[in-house]
Design a protein around this motif. Structure first.
Motif, PDB file in Angstrom:
ATOM      1  N   ARG A  36     -40.467   3.627 -27.119  1.00 14.33           N
ATOM      2  CA  ARG A  36     -41.294   4.133 -26.025  1.00 14.33           C
ATOM      3  C   ARG A  36     -42.603   4.710 -26.573  1.00 14.33           C
ATOM      4  O   ARG A  36     -43.684   4.468 -26.061  1.00 14.33           O
ATOM      5  N   GLU A  37     -42.488   5.474 -27.661  1.00 16.91           N
ATOM      6  CA  GLU A  37     -43.668   6.079 -28.281  1.00 16.91           C
ATOM      7  C   GLU A  37     -44.654   5.006 -28.742  1.00 16.91           C
ATOM      8  O   GLU A  37     -45.854   5.116 -28.507  1.00 16.91           O
ATOM      9  N   ILE A  38     -44.145   3.960 -29.368  1.00 19.29           N
ATOM     10  CA  ILE A  38     -45.019   2.885 -29.850  1.00 19.29           C
ATOM     11  C   ILE A  38     -45.740   2.221 -28.687  1.00 19.29           C
ATOM     12  O   ILE A  38     -46.955   1.988 -28.737  1.00 19.29           O
ATOM     13  N   ILE A  39     -45.036   1.935 -27.603  1.00 16.07           N
ATOM     14  CA  ILE A  39     -45.657   1.302 -26.433  1.00 16.07           C
ATOM     15  C   ILE A  39     -46.733   2.205 -25.833  1.00 16.07           C
ATOM     16  O   ILE A  39     -47.849   1.772 -25.548  1.00 16.07           O
ATOM     17  N   LEU A  40     -46.403   3.466 -25.644  1.00 13.89           N
ATOM     18  CA  LEU A  40     -47.351   4.389 -25.024  1.00 13.89           C
ATOM     19  C   LEU A  40     -48.579   4.621 -25.896  1.00 13.89           C
ATOM     20  O   LEU A  40     -49.713   4.631 -25.402  1.00 13.89           O
ATOM     21  N   GLN A  51     -53.114   2.115 -37.163  1.00 11.51           N
ATOM     22  CA  GLN A  51     -53.231   3.543 -36.853  1.00 11.51           C
ATOM     23  C   GLN A  51     -51.870   4.135 -36.486  1.00 11.51           C
ATOM     24  O   GLN A  51     -51.542   5.254 -36.878  1.00 11.51           O
ATOM     25  N   ILE A  52     -51.094   3.364 -35.727  1.00 13.50           N
ATOM     26  CA  ILE A  52     -49.755   3.820 -35.345  1.00 13.50           C
ATOM     27  C   ILE A  52     -48.888   3.941 -36.597  1.00 13.50           C
ATOM     28  O   ILE A  52     -48.136   4.899 -36.752  1.00 13.50           O
ATOM     29  N   GLY A  53     -49.011   2.972 -37.494  1.00 13.73           N
ATOM     30  CA  GLY A  53     -48.266   3.012 -38.748  1.00 13.73           C
ATOM     31  C   GLY A  53     -48.579   4.269 -39.548  1.00 13.73           C
ATOM     32  O   GLY A  53     -47.679   4.926 -40.078  1.00 13.73           O
ATOM     33  N   ALA A  54     -49.862   4.610 -39.628  1.00 13.35           N
ATOM     34  CA  ALA A  54     -50.256   5.827 -40.350  1.00 13.35           C
ATOM     35  C   ALA A  54     -49.668   7.066 -39.671  1.00 13.35           C
ATOM     36  O   ALA A  54     -49.203   7.999 -40.346  1.00 13.35           O
ATOM     37  N   LEU A  55     -49.672   7.064 -38.362  1.00 15.05           N
ATOM     38  CA  LEU A  55     -49.140   8.182 -37.583  1.00 15.05           C
ATOM     39  C   LEU A  55     -47.630   8.355 -37.810  1.00 15.05           C
ATOM     40  O   LEU A  55     -47.130   9.469 -37.938  1.00 15.05           O
ATOM     41  N   LEU A  56     -46.915   7.226 -37.887  1.00 15.77           N
ATOM     42  CA  LEU A  56     -45.457   7.258 -38.016  1.00 15.77           C
ATOM     43  C   LEU A  56     -44.972   7.164 -39.460  1.00 15.77           C
ATOM     44  O   LEU A  56     -43.765   7.249 -39.714  1.00 15.77           O
ATOM     45  N   GLY A  57     -45.898   6.921 -40.382  1.00 16.97           N
ATOM     46  CA  GLY A  57     -45.505   6.751 -41.778  1.00 16.97           C
ATOM     47  C   GLY A  57     -44.783   5.443 -42.024  1.00 16.97           C
ATOM     48  O   GLY A  57     -43.866   5.361 -42.836  1.00 16.97           O
ATOM     49  N   LYS A  58     -45.184   4.402 -41.290  1.00 11.04           N
ATOM     50  CA  LYS A  58     -44.559   3.077 -41.404  1.00 11.04           C
ATOM     51  C   LYS A  58     -45.650   2.036 -41.687  1.00 11.04           C
ATOM     52  O   LYS A  58     -46.794   2.196 -41.280  1.00 11.04           O
ATOM     53  N   PRO A  59     -45.281   0.929 -42.347  1.00 12.98           N
ATOM     54  CA  PRO A  59     -46.257  -0.145 -42.540  1.00 12.98           C
ATOM     55  C   PRO A  59     -46.665  -0.780 -41.198  1.00 12.98           C
ATOM     56  O   PRO A  59     -45.886  -0.764 -40.230  1.00 12.98           O
ATOM     57  N   ASN A  64     -45.664  -3.504 -35.849  1.00  7.57           N
ATOM     58  CA  ASN A  64     -45.832  -4.725 -35.055  1.00  7.57           C
ATOM     59  C   ASN A  64     -44.475  -5.276 -34.631  1.00  7.57           C
ATOM     60  O   ASN A  64     -44.283  -5.649 -33.469  1.00  7.57           O
ATOM     61  N   TYR A  65     -43.512  -5.302 -35.556  1.00  9.81           N
ATOM     62  CA  TYR A  65     -42.169  -5.790 -35.239  1.00  9.81           C
ATOM     63  C   TYR A  65     -41.524  -4.913 -34.159  1.00  9.81           C
ATOM     64  O   TYR A  65     -40.970  -5.415 -33.182  1.00  9.81           O
ATOM     65  N   GLN A  66     -41.612  -3.586 -34.350  1.00  4.21           N
ATOM     66  CA  GLN A  66     -41.005  -2.664 -33.383  1.00  4.21           C
ATOM     67  C   GLN A  66     -41.700  -2.749 -32.024  1.00  4.21           C
ATOM     68  O   GLN A  66     -41.054  -2.652 -30.989  1.00  4.21           O
ATOM     69  N   LYS A  67     -43.008  -2.947 -32.030  1.00  2.09           N
ATOM     70  CA  LYS A  67     -43.759  -3.087 -30.777  1.00  2.09           C
ATOM     71  C   LYS A  67     -43.302  -4.341 -30.030  1.00  2.09           C
ATOM     72  O   LYS A  67     -43.042  -4.284 -28.819  1.00  2.09           O
ATOM     73  N   ASN A  68     -43.167  -5.450 -30.741  1.00  2.00           N
ATOM     74  CA  ASN A  68     -42.725  -6.690 -30.096  1.00  2.00           C
ATOM     75  C   ASN A  68     -41.293  -6.569 -29.570  1.00  2.00           C
ATOM     76  O   ASN A  68     -40.985  -7.055 -28.475  1.00  2.00           O
ATOM     77  N   ALA A  69     -40.421  -5.897 -30.326  1.00  2.42           N
ATOM     78  CA  ALA A  69     -39.047  -5.679 -29.866  1.00  2.42           C
ATOM     79  C   ALA A  69     -39.053  -4.788 -28.627  1.00  2.42           C
ATOM     80  O   ALA A  69     -38.302  -5.027 -27.671  1.00  2.42           O
TER      81      ALA A  69
END
Length: 153
Positions: A36-40, A51-59, A64-69
């Motif tokens: 939900r956080e990634i979508i929002l 930018q989202i990756g930097a925010l979450l500490g993820k590549p 991108n994978y989590q967003k598509n899922a």
């Protein structure tokens, strides 16, 4: 009479995102907090995957994978709600059905329009299959017409 729907607020990245669509808000609540956080953040706060990756500490690729899922799950949840809504709502008012079986073009088009999403899913996007399903639907309406007995008044 007001046509306003109930808005839902989501706190994300220190900001509040307001979702005006009850159906979308319900579907978002079906997602995990991370999805939900990634979508929002992506679609309402307009951050890029990097930018989202930097925010979450993820590549970026993980984001991108989590967003598509998340989008796939969101689509599934919305379709489930649409299916449930169609099952709850009456298919048509009696007058529309009566006009369709007596050959009224506008009523027949309303029957097709009402079944458009269902036919689209059944056809899998295949235009030929969609046309055949629409023809079958209209044939069934006409067949019903042959068996139809108007109510006595």
């Amino acid at each position: 009479m007001s046509c306003r729907t109930k808005s839902t607020a989501f706190a994300v990245n220190g900001q509040t995102v307001i979702i005006d669509s009850e159906k979308l808000a319900k579907a978002l609540l079906c997602l995990s907090e991370r999805r939900r956080e990634i979508i929002l953040v992506r679609y309402y706060l307009q951050l890029r995957d990097k930018q989202i990756g930097a925010l979450l500490g993820k590549p970026r690729t993980t984001v991108n994978y989590q967003k598509n899922a998340a989008l796939k799950q969101l689509r599934t949840e919305m379709e489930k709600m649409n299916d449930e809504e169609q099952q709850i709502q009456p298919v048509f008012r009696y007058e529309v059905i009566e006009r369709a079986i007596t050959g009224d073009t506008a009523a027949s088009l309303a029957v097709q329009e009402r079944n458009k999403a269902y036919i689209g899913r059944l056809s899998g996007g295949n235009a030929d299959m969609k046309e055949r399903l629409n023809e079958k639907l209209l044939m069934d309406v006409m067949k019903f017409r042959l068996d139809y007995q108007p109510p006595s008044k």
